[in-house]
Design an enzyme around this catalytic site. Structure first.
Site, PDB file in Angstrom:
ATOM      1  N   LYS A 125       0.825  -1.217   0.000  1.00 22.78           N
ATOM      2  CA  LYS A 125       0.000   0.000   0.000  1.00 22.78           C
ATOM      3  C   LYS A 125       0.863   1.273   0.000  1.00 22.78           C
ATOM      4  CE  LYS A 125      -3.920  -2.331   2.243  1.00 22.78           C
ATOM      5  NZ  LYS A 125      -4.930  -2.258   3.344  1.00 22.78           N
ATOM      6  N   TYR A 154     -12.239  -1.902  -3.888  1.00 22.27           N
ATOM      7  CA  TYR A 154     -12.777  -2.126  -2.536  1.00 22.27           C
ATOM      8  C   TYR A 154     -14.312  -2.057  -2.502  1.00 22.27           C
ATOM      9  CZ  TYR A 154      -8.309  -2.259  -0.009  1.00 22.27           C
ATOM     10  OH  TYR A 154      -7.068  -2.614   0.490  1.00 22.27           O
ATOM     11  N   PHE A 173     -15.398   3.458   6.878  1.00 21.69           N
ATOM     12  CA  PHE A 173     -14.037   3.836   6.503  1.00 21.69           C
ATOM     13  C   PHE A 173     -13.802   3.832   4.977  1.00 21.69           C
ATOM     14  CE2 PHE A 173     -14.010  -0.735   7.686  1.00 21.69           C
ATOM     15  CZ  PHE A 173     -13.534  -1.311   6.517  1.00 21.69           C
ATOM     16  N   ARG A 176      -1.839 -14.395   4.269  1.00 19.20           N
ATOM     17  CA  ARG A 176      -2.513 -13.684   5.373  1.00 19.20           C
ATOM     18  C   ARG A 176      -1.754 -13.891   6.685  1.00 19.20           C
ATOM     19  NH1 ARG A 176      -7.261 -10.847   4.039  1.00 19.20           N
ATOM     20  NH2 ARG A 176      -7.690 -10.636   6.255  1.00 19.20           N
ATOM     21  N   THR A 225      -5.395  -7.355  10.591  1.00 23.38           N
ATOM     22  CA  THR A 225      -5.716  -6.079   9.935  1.00 23.38           C
ATOM     23  C   THR A 225      -5.185  -4.890  10.728  1.00 23.38           C
ATOM     24  OG1 THR A 225      -7.749  -7.104   9.094  1.00 23.38           O
ATOM     25  CG2 THR A 225      -7.623  -4.692   9.017  1.00 23.38           C
ATOM     26  N   ARG A 251       2.476  -6.533   8.960  1.00 27.51           N
ATOM     27  CA  ARG A 251       1.692  -5.424   9.502  1.00 27.51           C
ATOM     28  C   ARG A 251       2.208  -4.981  10.875  1.00 27.51           C
ATOM     29  NH1 ARG A 251      -4.199  -7.490   7.280  1.00 27.51           N
ATOM     30  NH2 ARG A 251      -4.308  -6.108   5.473  1.00 27.51           N
ATOM     31  N   ASN A 274      -2.056  -0.008   6.848  1.00 23.08           N
ATOM     32  CA  ASN A 274      -1.480  -1.240   7.378  1.00 23.08           C
ATOM     33  C   ASN A 274      -0.562  -1.957   6.379  1.00 23.08           C
ATOM     34  OD1 ASN A 274      -3.462  -2.133   5.684  1.00 23.08           O
ATOM     35  ND2 ASN A 274      -4.647  -3.233   7.222  1.00 23.08           N
ATOM     36  N   HIS A 285      -2.122  -5.505   1.431  1.00 26.46           N
ATOM     37  CA  HIS A 285      -3.393  -6.194   1.186  1.00 26.46           C
ATOM     38  C   HIS A 285      -3.102  -7.617   0.739  1.00 26.46           C
ATOM     39  CE1 HIS A 285      -7.360  -7.180  -0.493  1.00 26.46           C
ATOM     40  NE2 HIS A 285      -6.679  -7.730  -1.482  1.00 26.46           N
ATOM     41  N   GLU A 291      -9.643 -10.312  -7.933  1.00 29.87           N
ATOM     42  CA  GLU A 291      -8.683  -9.237  -7.662  1.00 29.87           C
ATOM     43  C   GLU A 291      -7.491  -9.295  -8.627  1.00 29.87           C
ATOM     44  OE1 GLU A 291      -9.656  -8.947  -2.868  1.00 29.87           O
ATOM     45  OE2 GLU A 291      -7.628  -9.408  -3.517  1.00 29.87           O
TER      46      GLU A 291
HETATM   47  P1  ADP Z   1      -7.979  -7.033   5.515  1.00 29.72           P
HETATM   48  O1  ADP Z   1      -7.167  -6.088   4.662  1.00 29.72           O
HETATM   49  O2  ADP Z   1      -7.187  -7.555   6.693  1.00 29.72           O
HETATM   50  O3  ADP Z   1      -8.631  -8.137   4.717  1.00 29.72           O
HETATM   51  P2  ADP Z   1     -10.603  -5.756   5.617  1.00 29.72           P
HETATM   52  O4  ADP Z   1     -10.903  -6.479   4.343  1.00 29.72           O
HETATM   53  O5  ADP Z   1     -11.565  -5.889   6.739  1.00 29.72           O
HETATM   54  O6  ADP Z   1      -9.159  -6.164   6.181  1.00 29.72           O
HETATM   55  O7  ADP Z   1     -10.458  -4.201   5.322  1.00 29.72           O
HETATM   56  C1  ADP Z   1      -9.826  -3.749   4.140  1.00 29.72           C
HETATM   57  C2  ADP Z   1      -8.901  -2.609   4.495  1.00 29.72           C
HETATM   58  O8  ADP Z   1      -9.680  -1.511   4.989  1.00 29.72           O
HETATM   59  C3  ADP Z   1      -7.902  -2.887   5.620  1.00 29.72           C
HETATM   60  O9  ADP Z   1      -6.750  -3.560   5.187  1.00 29.72           O
HETATM   61  C4  ADP Z   1      -7.585  -1.480   6.102  1.00 29.72           C
HETATM   62  O10 ADP Z   1      -6.677  -0.812   5.226  1.00 29.72           O
HETATM   63  C5  ADP Z   1      -8.955  -0.816   5.994  1.00 29.72           C
HETATM   64  N1  ADP Z   1      -9.726  -0.915   7.247  1.00 29.72           N
HETATM   65  C6  ADP Z   1     -10.292  -2.021   7.782  1.00 29.72           C
HETATM   66  N2  ADP Z   1     -10.932  -1.748   8.937  1.00 29.72           N
HETATM   67  C7  ADP Z   1     -10.764  -0.418   9.137  1.00 29.72           C
HETATM   68  C8  ADP Z   1     -11.193   0.498  10.156  1.00 29.72           C
HETATM   69  N3  ADP Z   1     -11.924   0.091  11.188  1.00 29.72           N
HETATM   70  N4  ADP Z   1     -10.821   1.803  10.032  1.00 29.72           N
HETATM   71  C9  ADP Z   1     -10.098   2.235   8.970  1.00 29.72           C
HETATM   72  N5  ADP Z   1      -9.670   1.419   7.960  1.00 29.72           N
HETATM   73  C10 ADP Z   1      -9.993   0.124   8.049  1.00 29.72           C
HETATM   74 MG    MG Z   2     -10.031  -7.983   3.197  1.00 30.25          MG
END
Ligand code: ADP
Ligand code: MG
Length: 140
Positions: free
Chosen positions: A10, A50, A58, A86, A92, A103, A113, A116, A127
């Site tokens: 990212k 997304y 968010f 993962r 996350t 992370r 973070n 992805h 994707e």
């Molecule tokens: P992951 O990337 O671990 O699969 P998610 O799919 O739940 O997590 O979320 C996608 C992305 O959205 C996260 O990697 C992070 O960048 C962002 N994100 C997730 N939860 C939050 C939150 N509560 N506040 C702000 N950004 C968030």
């Molecule tokens: Mg995800």
């Protein structure tokens, strides 16, 4: 089962010049890089990627962030690649990620973070197709 997964380094991580460190962890974890490129997403392209999160509070901030600078996208392949990547990424929220994960080491906060990774083989296919043409993937 041999799987493929999509990785994104990212904007927060590209900006801090830690792509090499992150790719090193991916390779050390046994995942093969099948395709790799750097690009910058527009806001619309980030919203498209997304789309599953469009109703989350968010979403606007996340898509602003993901279109704020260059990213490095790659296709990774290996045994159980979705789960393996993962595990290498960690939780996350960097504050909750295990020591040694990407992370934990590089993530700034729950949004920024650093990486992805796809969450299922089915989503990985969608994707990967969002970013790569078949001819951009090598046989190895
Ligand atoms: P992951 O990337 O671990 O699969 P998610 O799919 O739940 O997590 O979320 C996608 C992305 O959205 C996260 O990697 C992070 O960048 C962002 N994100 C997730 N939860 C939050 C939150 N509560 N506040 C702000 N950004 C968030
Ligand atoms: Mg995800």
């Amino acid at each position: 089962m041999i799987q493929q997964t999509l990785s994104i380094i990212k904007p927060d991580a590209v900006q801090r010049d830690v792509c090499g460190e992150i790719l090193k962890r991916i390779e050390a974890g046994g995942l093969k890089i099948k395709a790799l490129k750097m690009l910058e997403l527009s806001k619309k392209q980030a919203q498209g990627f997304y789309a599953v999160h469009q109703d989350k509070p968010f979403f606007d901030s996340l898509t602003d962030f993901m279109s704020s600078g260059p990213i490095v996208v790659s296709v990774l392949e290996g045994e159980d690649a979705v789960r393996v990547y993962r595990d290498i990424m960690g939780a996350t929220n960097p504050a909750e990620a295990s020591p040694g994960t990407i992370r934990k080491e590089f993530g700034l906060d729950i949004e920024k973070n650093s990486v992805h990774g796809s969450d299922s083989s089915e989503n990985a296919s969608t994707e990967i197709a969002y970013f790569f043409h078949a001819l951009e993937m090598v046989d190895r």
